[in-house]
Write a protein that holds these residues in place. Structure first.
Motif, PDB file in Angstrom:
ATOM      1  N   ASN A 565      -6.015   1.151   1.173  1.00  0.00           N
ATOM      2  CA  ASN A 565      -4.735   1.857   1.034  1.00  0.00           C
ATOM      3  C   ASN A 565      -3.707   1.259   1.992  1.00  0.00           C
ATOM      4  O   ASN A 565      -3.096   1.952   2.787  1.00  0.00           O
ATOM      5  N   ASN A 569       0.402  -1.959  -0.632  1.00  0.00           N
ATOM      6  CA  ASN A 569       0.013  -1.266  -1.861  1.00  0.00           C
ATOM      7  C   ASN A 569       0.742   0.071  -1.990  1.00  0.00           C
ATOM      8  O   ASN A 569       1.206   0.457  -3.073  1.00  0.00           O
ATOM      9  N   SER A 570       0.824   0.781  -0.872  1.00  0.00           N
ATOM     10  CA  SER A 570       1.485   2.096  -0.910  1.00  0.00           C
ATOM     11  C   SER A 570       2.960   1.973  -1.248  1.00  0.00           C
ATOM     12  O   SER A 570       3.510   2.771  -2.015  1.00  0.00           O
ATOM     13  N   GLY A 573       3.422   1.161  -4.815  1.00  0.00           N
ATOM     14  CA  GLY A 573       3.125   2.339  -5.620  1.00  0.00           C
ATOM     15  C   GLY A 573       4.178   3.425  -5.508  1.00  0.00           C
ATOM     16  O   GLY A 573       4.232   4.350  -6.339  1.00  0.00           O
ATOM     17  N   PRO A 576       6.806   3.551  -8.815  1.00  0.00           N
ATOM     18  CA  PRO A 576       6.436   4.355 -10.007  1.00  0.00           C
ATOM     19  C   PRO A 576       6.312   5.849  -9.710  1.00  0.00           C
ATOM     20  O   PRO A 576       6.587   6.672 -10.588  1.00  0.00           O
ATOM     21  N   ARG A 577       5.939   6.196  -8.462  1.00  0.00           N
ATOM     22  CA  ARG A 577       5.864   7.620  -8.131  1.00  0.00           C
ATOM     23  C   ARG A 577       7.250   8.271  -8.174  1.00  0.00           C
ATOM     24  O   ARG A 577       7.420   9.400  -8.642  1.00  0.00           O
TER      25      ARG A 577
END
Length: 616
Positions: A565, A569-570, A573, A576-577
């Motif tokens: 994590n 990567n966060s 991500g 899209p969140r």
């Protein structure tokens, strides 16, 4: 000589046919193609050997240009075959011994799932090895080098339904790839500073453009050594070889006798001119071989699996070849490579016969008393074991190993000589420990001897070649490799031969005392505190796997968990969140209520007017 291309064309066609058969052909047809293609290659090689001796090419070298590979900014390697005494010797070993292994495999693999798949892999293996030994440039050689690595992965993991076999294949692939990366770096350095990867041009340009001990050449040869130790299972990249026994027994014979593990020895011998300019690296080659042969000998002494004992013996014998290369005994290294191919193929195939006869039992302590039930396998182990132990005068191994020991002495490398003598004693001890425990004493299992020409013919031929008759075959290396120190010997050489012979006999005698009969003394020592410690340590091959697991594997797994994590990567991500959140909010406004929509429009209009007033 113009038939040279056929040596790899036949097994290449065999691979293509078997690969596209999709396992639908009968076992007989698959065996005919798989064995026949290598047989035709061996016959072509025999014809080439005859021609080479009767009508040698001009300068002792024949080249055959197949086609241009690429041409990029002056770099234009081609697929060109290069045949001289060294590549001819390797060609004979690969196709000759390879054919006998294929013939035996046609018997051994009967009834196994993936019969045609097995021969497609082994045909590709032979093709790749022939590319490796016949390539006139290091890029072509590297192409075959990688092909051999791929095939070893496929064959070691042949029984892929067992996860342990898959792990063994993956381990072999990864460890040898480490060496391959080193080798690739070496090729980059050579091309950067010499402008070519043609092997013969490198031998000429290196002494012209670079002085002895040049830093860049030092690093290049060190990287080549890294590739060699990976492929030939020498320290510190030796850990894959014993686990490679997960594959079918003919695969073990193919990898350990005729093909893969000899590739590193061939590479160093072929590029000897570079190593002569870096004497420190050449010295390191000898040291690596000496340490490996001693450590592998102790590891073999406590193994219980018949194939793992032979695996560690291979590691040890390749160590002798590296030792020979390190002291400049080039011809002795190749001579031992050839004789080792004979007796090690014999031992592995005989172990396969024993394993099948004992219902796939591999623990030597669960065998016993097999000499009456399996006379051919017993004779194979006696002759092959004697050759491995270098029993004086009657075995092929004596002449090649003794040449290495004499060259070490003649060149003044007494430390390496002593390591070789210790290894000779250990070899006799662990080899005849295996023979006495498996074939003598009380029978512990039912055994049924194999039958058929494909079973007994390869063993019979290899039995003959493992005797002094095999030592009569002289590799045509004159003018190909530099002359070594010890061509003249006299009384000193005879004394060393006598000493090494007595050491081999002493090892056999001690093995008889310790492992024939009830073995009470050995059991008492093994059950003592120090005995248990040393047995466990040697059984784990000095703990290299444990050490590498702690230093490399576990930290790598820890990093993967920490980065599972990771912030990048966060952050990626997060986009899209946010989009999903906006979509969720906007979806809630779609209520179908007319008043809500009118109020929304009015509210929006008010906000726009307010913004216009503020901005103005």
């Amino acid at each position: 000589m113009n038939l040279l291309f056929l040596t790899f064309t036949f097994p290449l066609i065999g691979w293509l046919l078997l690969s596209f058969s999709r396992g639908k052909w009968s076992e007989n047809l698959s065996a005919l193609i798989g064995v026949g293609s290598v047989g035709l290659s061996a016959l072509t090689t025999a014809f080439l050997i005859y021609q080479f001796n009767v009508n040698p090419p001009e300068g002792g070298v024949y080249t055959q240009v197949l086609w241009q590979w690429m041409s990029v900014d002056g770099f234009a390697p081609s697929f060109t075959l290069y045949l001289d005494g060294l590549s001819l010797t390797m060609l004979g070993v690969v196709t000759g011994v390879g054919f006998l292994i294929h013939l035996f495999a046609s018997w051994y693999m009967r009834g196994e799932d993936g019969y045609s798949r097995f021969f497609s892999y082994t045909n590709l293996f032979i093709t790749s090895m022939l590319f490796l030994v016949l390539g006139d440039n290091l890029l072509f050689l590297y192409f075959g080098w990688e092909g051999v690595g791929l095939c070893s992965y496929l064959l070691i993991g042949f029984y892929y339904s067992n996860r342990n076999n898959g792990n063994a294949a993956l381990k072999a692939f990864i460890v040898t790839r480490i060496g391959d990366v080193f080798m690739a770096i070496g090729l980059f350095l050579l091309f950067q500073h010499l402008g070519t990867l043609n092997i013969q041009e490198l031998m000429v340009l290196a002494p012209q453009k670079l002085v002895a001990g040049d830093t860049w050449l030092w690093w290049a040869t060190l990287m080549l050594l890294g590739g060699a130790v990976g492929k030939s299972a020498q320290l510190p990249l030796q850990t894959w070889l014993a686990d490679a026994m997960a594959g079918p027994t003919p695969v073990s014979a193919l990898i350990h006798a005729a093909t893969m593990v000899t590739a590193g020895v061939y590479l160093i011998a072929r590029t000897h001119g570079l190593f002569l300019l870096t004497p420190e690296i050449l010295e390191l080659v000898g040291i690596v071989g000496a340490v490996t042969l001693v450590l592998a000998g102790f590891a073999a002494l406590v193994q219980t699996d018949i194939k793992r004992i032979l695996a560690y013996s291979t590691m040890s014998q390749i160590g002798y070849m590296f030792l020979a290369l390190g002291v400049g005994a080039w011809d002795a290294a190749i001579f031992h490579l050839m004789t080792h191919a004979f007796f090690k193929a014999l031992l592995f195939l005989a172990s396969g016969a024993v394993i099948v006869a004992c219902h796939h039992e591999q623990n030597i302590f669960k065998m016993g008393g097999l000499w009456k039930k399996l006379p051919l396998a017993y004779a194979s182990f006696i002759v092959g074991g004697a050759a491995l132990a270098a029993l004086p005068f009657v075995t092929a191994g004596f002449y090649s190993k003794d040449e290495i020991l004499w060259e070490a002495f003649a060149s003044g490398h007494t430390g390496l000589l002593y390591a070789g003598l210790v290894g000779a004693f250990m070899t006799s001890l662990y080899t005849f420990r295996l023979i006495f425990i498996a074939f003598h004493g009380e029978a512990k299992t039912e055994a049924h001897a194999g039958h058929g020409i494909s079973h007994w013919l390869p063993l019979g031929v290899l039995i003959v070649l493992s005797t002094f008759i095999g030592a009569l075959i002289s590799p045509p290396l004159a003018g190909v490799l530099p002359e070594s120190f010890g061509h003249a010997g006299g009384e000193a050489k005879h004394s060393l031969e006598l000493s090494s012979g007595l050491i081999a006999i002493a090892g056999i005698a001690l093995a008889a005392v310790l492992f024939l009969g009830k073995r009470r003394f050995v059991s008492a020592v093994a059950n003592s505190g120090p005995g248990k410690l040393l047995s466990a340590w040697w059984f784990a091959a000095w703990g290299f796997d444990w050490l590498y697991d702690k230093i490399f594997v576990q930290p790598y797994l820890l990093i993967t968990r920490l980065l599972g994590n990771d912030p990048i990567n966060s952050s990626i991500g997060l986009i899209p969140r946010l989009v999903r959140l906006g979509n969720s909010l906007m979806s809630r406004t779609e209520t179908g209520n007319l008043r809500w929509y009118s109020a929304s429009v009015a509210g929006g209009a008010v906000l726009l007017l307010a913004l216009l007033l503020i901005l103005n």
